[in-house]
Write a protein that holds these residues in place. Structure first.
Motif, PDB file in Angstrom:
ATOM      1  N   TRP A 150      42.030  40.553  43.388  1.00  0.00           N
ATOM      2  CA  TRP A 150      42.738  40.113  44.350  1.00  0.00           C
ATOM      3  C   TRP A 150      42.911  38.597  44.155  1.00  0.00           C
ATOM      4  O   TRP A 150      43.825  37.862  44.454  1.00  0.00           O
ATOM      5  CB  TRP A 150      42.252  40.626  45.545  1.00  0.00           C
ATOM      6  CG  TRP A 150      42.908  39.838  46.816  1.00  0.00           C
ATOM      7  CD1 TRP A 150      44.028  40.384  47.362  1.00  0.00           C
ATOM      8  CD2 TRP A 150      42.468  38.618  47.388  1.00  0.00           C
ATOM      9  NE1 TRP A 150      44.464  39.343  48.359  1.00  0.00           N
ATOM     10  CE2 TRP A 150      43.327  38.313  48.509  1.00  0.00           C
ATOM     11  CE3 TRP A 150      41.167  38.134  47.170  1.00  0.00           C
ATOM     12  CZ2 TRP A 150      43.343  37.092  49.342  1.00  0.00           C
ATOM     13  CZ3 TRP A 150      41.103  36.719  48.001  1.00  0.00           C
ATOM     14  CH2 TRP A 150      42.115  36.246  48.924  1.00  0.00           C
ATOM     15  N   TYR A 151      41.691  37.879  43.886  1.00  0.00           N
ATOM     16  CA  TYR A 151      41.628  36.493  43.891  1.00  0.00           C
ATOM     17  C   TYR A 151      42.569  36.002  42.845  1.00  0.00           C
ATOM     18  O   TYR A 151      43.095  34.894  42.828  1.00  0.00           O
ATOM     19  CB  TYR A 151      40.142  36.214  43.722  1.00  0.00           C
ATOM     20  CG  TYR A 151      39.931  34.553  44.145  1.00  0.00           C
ATOM     21  CD1 TYR A 151      39.781  34.094  45.286  1.00  0.00           C
ATOM     22  CD2 TYR A 151      39.755  33.897  42.826  1.00  0.00           C
ATOM     23  CE1 TYR A 151      39.832  32.646  45.469  1.00  0.00           C
ATOM     24  CE2 TYR A 151      39.584  32.274  43.035  1.00  0.00           C
ATOM     25  CZ  TYR A 151      39.554  31.776  44.213  1.00  0.00           C
ATOM     26  OH  TYR A 151      39.705  30.615  44.487  1.00  0.00           O
ATOM     27  N   TRP A 169      30.965  31.427  43.274  1.00  0.00           N
ATOM     28  CA  TRP A 169      30.578  32.353  44.294  1.00  0.00           C
ATOM     29  C   TRP A 169      31.309  33.754  44.224  1.00  0.00           C
ATOM     30  O   TRP A 169      30.744  34.711  44.718  1.00  0.00           O
ATOM     31  CB  TRP A 169      31.221  31.521  45.692  1.00  0.00           C
ATOM     32  CG  TRP A 169      32.686  31.259  45.802  1.00  0.00           C
ATOM     33  CD1 TRP A 169      33.333  30.051  45.452  1.00  0.00           C
ATOM     34  CD2 TRP A 169      33.667  32.308  46.328  1.00  0.00           C
ATOM     35  NE1 TRP A 169      34.678  30.365  45.529  1.00  0.00           N
ATOM     36  CE2 TRP A 169      34.923  31.627  45.946  1.00  0.00           C
ATOM     37  CE3 TRP A 169      33.773  33.677  46.539  1.00  0.00           C
ATOM     38  CZ2 TRP A 169      36.149  32.351  46.504  1.00  0.00           C
ATOM     39  CZ3 TRP A 169      34.918  34.151  46.902  1.00  0.00           C
ATOM     40  CH2 TRP A 169      36.180  33.452  46.781  1.00  0.00           C
ATOM     41  N   LEU A 170      32.327  33.871  43.474  1.00  0.00           N
ATOM     42  CA  LEU A 170      32.942  35.016  43.395  1.00  0.00           C
ATOM     43  C   LEU A 170      32.184  35.974  42.379  1.00  0.00           C
ATOM     44  O   LEU A 170      32.435  37.217  42.466  1.00  0.00           O
ATOM     45  CB  LEU A 170      34.355  34.790  42.754  1.00  0.00           C
ATOM     46  CG  LEU A 170      35.159  35.956  42.878  1.00  0.00           C
ATOM     47  CD1 LEU A 170      35.612  36.509  44.390  1.00  0.00           C
ATOM     48  CD2 LEU A 170      36.755  35.680  42.468  1.00  0.00           C
ATOM     49  N   THR A 217      45.622  33.177  43.184  1.00  0.00           N
ATOM     50  CA  THR A 217      45.716  32.101  42.639  1.00  0.00           C
ATOM     51  C   THR A 217      46.964  31.892  41.834  1.00  0.00           C
ATOM     52  O   THR A 217      47.601  30.967  41.737  1.00  0.00           O
ATOM     53  CB  THR A 217      44.466  31.986  41.674  1.00  0.00           C
ATOM     54  OG1 THR A 217      43.295  32.050  42.298  1.00  0.00           O
ATOM     55  CG2 THR A 217      44.577  30.563  41.379  1.00  0.00           C
ATOM     56  N   ALA A 218      47.409  33.106  41.288  1.00  0.00           N
ATOM     57  CA  ALA A 218      48.723  32.873  40.462  1.00  0.00           C
ATOM     58  C   ALA A 218      49.859  32.933  41.581  1.00  0.00           C
ATOM     59  O   ALA A 218      50.731  32.059  41.180  1.00  0.00           O
ATOM     60  CB  ALA A 218      48.954  34.419  39.721  1.00  0.00           C
ATOM     61  N   GLN A 274      33.614  44.439  44.605  1.00  0.00           N
ATOM     62  CA  GLN A 274      33.521  43.181  44.384  1.00  0.00           C
ATOM     63  C   GLN A 274      34.407  42.944  43.150  1.00  0.00           C
ATOM     64  O   GLN A 274      35.275  41.923  43.178  1.00  0.00           O
ATOM     65  CB  GLN A 274      32.092  42.773  43.831  1.00  0.00           C
ATOM     66  CG  GLN A 274      31.070  42.657  45.026  1.00  0.00           C
ATOM     67  CD  GLN A 274      31.160  41.643  45.879  1.00  0.00           C
ATOM     68  OE1 GLN A 274      31.896  40.437  45.506  1.00  0.00           O
ATOM     69  NE2 GLN A 274      30.605  41.350  47.068  1.00  0.00           N
ATOM     70  N   LEU A 275      34.632  43.771  42.238  1.00  0.00           N
ATOM     71  CA  LEU A 275      35.429  43.847  41.152  1.00  0.00           C
ATOM     72  C   LEU A 275      37.258  43.905  41.620  1.00  0.00           C
ATOM     73  O   LEU A 275      37.885  42.969  41.231  1.00  0.00           O
ATOM     74  CB  LEU A 275      35.447  44.757  40.128  1.00  0.00           C
ATOM     75  CG  LEU A 275      34.109  44.678  39.462  1.00  0.00           C
ATOM     76  CD1 LEU A 275      33.811  46.087  38.398  1.00  0.00           C
ATOM     77  CD2 LEU A 275      34.012  43.472  38.513  1.00  0.00           C
ATOM     78  N   MET A 276      37.302  44.558  42.632  1.00  0.00           N
ATOM     79  CA  MET A 276      38.641  44.442  43.335  1.00  0.00           C
ATOM     80  C   MET A 276      38.975  43.119  44.046  1.00  0.00           C
ATOM     81  O   MET A 276      40.250  42.603  43.864  1.00  0.00           O
ATOM     82  CB  MET A 276      38.939  45.684  44.515  1.00  0.00           C
ATOM     83  CG  MET A 276      38.732  47.273  43.724  1.00  0.00           C
ATOM     84  SD  MET A 276      40.425  47.435  43.016  1.00  0.00           S
ATOM     85  CE  MET A 276      41.459  47.605  44.116  1.00  0.00           C
TER      86      MET A 276
END
Length: 335
Positions: A315-316, A260-261, A320-321, A309-311
């Protein structure tokens, strides 16, 4: 009576005892004439004693302890608890070894599937390149668009449909790489509501702006008026592919797919190239200035959305990290 004894010299001696017989007496009873009374014989039974056993009798079992035999019970330890603990430790080590072997055997198919997934990292982008960039960059526009007619519209729509097929294949490969080979692990991912809302707003704005321009052109608000077929050649494929993108994103949200990302990035990157193609066609079709400004505004809008979207992807990755680090710190506390 006779008795046999076994002498040390292996000679048998027989001893006969006297046999005593009582005298025979004949008794007559007065009431019964000529009645005979049998003599009463008194004797002692014979007894034979022999030290040699017969062949059919088993020999007696004798046990003679030997000084050469050592007691091996609990050998090596002086305490029974040490033996019990050592045996338990050996059983634990053997069970741990069996568990490790079972885990290795279970992980072998997983590693094999991971090896099969490695070519997908090159195959997916190669599909996007072959279906999207090659026809647009190397195919001359003059051979695709002949003029403001339906043939040109169908040719451009066919090119965009080819890219859509490549994009769908890419998303399927990406979904296969993102999911875990182990079926027991859940690899579903649901985007946050704020992300869904922002994407829908951006897509709806990308739909509304061209439709408003078309409405103004048909109502003579924008001058000079642009024929509908010319408008369809310039922005028709754009509107069709944007509608397909909205449907694809909604399906990925519903299926909780990990892609979805990247779905908006795949479509929006091609959309910028699609609009740049529209700028070239507007010069050949003698489109009015307001149409050129509209296409340029759409290019700027989608470049802005693509950057956001790339930002979001960056961020995602950071989110996650951080979640992974929190999980690692929480594991020692739980132990």
């Amino acid at each position: 009576m006779a008795s046999l004894t076994h002498l040390p010299s292996a000679t048998a001696a027989v001893t006969l005892r006297h046999v005593r017989h009582k005298q025979l007496q004949l008794l007559k009873t007065q009431g019964m004439p000529n009645r005979m009374t049998f003599p009463c014989i008194s004797h002692k039974p014979f007894s034979i004693c022999c030290s040699n056993q017969s062949s059919w009798e088993p020999a007696p079992v004798t046990y003679v302890p030997s000084d050469n035999i050592k007691d091996n019970f609990l050998e090596g330890t002086t305490n029974i608890f040490e033996t019990m603990s050592s045996s338990k430790q050996a059983e634990a080590e053997s069970s741990l070894t069996e568990a490790e072997e079972a885990t290795d055997a279970k992980n072998q198919p997983t590693l094999q599937l991971q090896y099969l997934q490695w070519p997908m990292w090159l195959l997916g982008p190669a599909i996007l390149l072959a279906t999207g960039m090659v026809p647009t960059l190397w195919l001359p526009i003059s051979s695709v668009v002949i003029g403001s007619n339906i043939a040109s519209l169908l040719s451009l729509t066919g090119l965009d449909c080819i890219y859509n097929l490549g994009a769908n294949l890419f998303l399927l490969l990406a979904d296969s790489c993102a999911r875990s080979p182990d079926s027991n692990q859940d690899s579903s991912s649901k985007p946050p509501f704020s992300y869904q809302l922002w994407n829908m707003v951006a897509n709806v704005m990308g739909l509304v702006i061209p439709l408003v321009v078309l409405f103004g052109s048909q109502n003579s608000v924008l001058q000079p008026q642009l024929p509908f077929i010319s408008y369809a050649v310039l922005l028709g494929p754009y509107l069709l592919l944007l509608s397909i993108q909205i449907l694809t994103e909604m399906l990925t949200w519903h299926w909780k797919s990990p892609v979805w990302l990247v779905t908006p990035v795949v479509y929006e990157a091609y959309r910028v190239l699609q609009l740049m193609r529209g700028l070239k066609l507007s010069a050949e079709l003698s489109a009015p200035a307001w149409m050129l400004h509209t296409i340029r505004g759409l290019v700027c809008w989608w470049v802005l959305i693509l950057g956001m979207q790339l930002m979001r992807v960056a961020w995602y990755a950071g989110f996650t990290a951080r979640a992974h680090q929190k999980l690692l710190h929480a594991l020692p506390d739980a132990d």
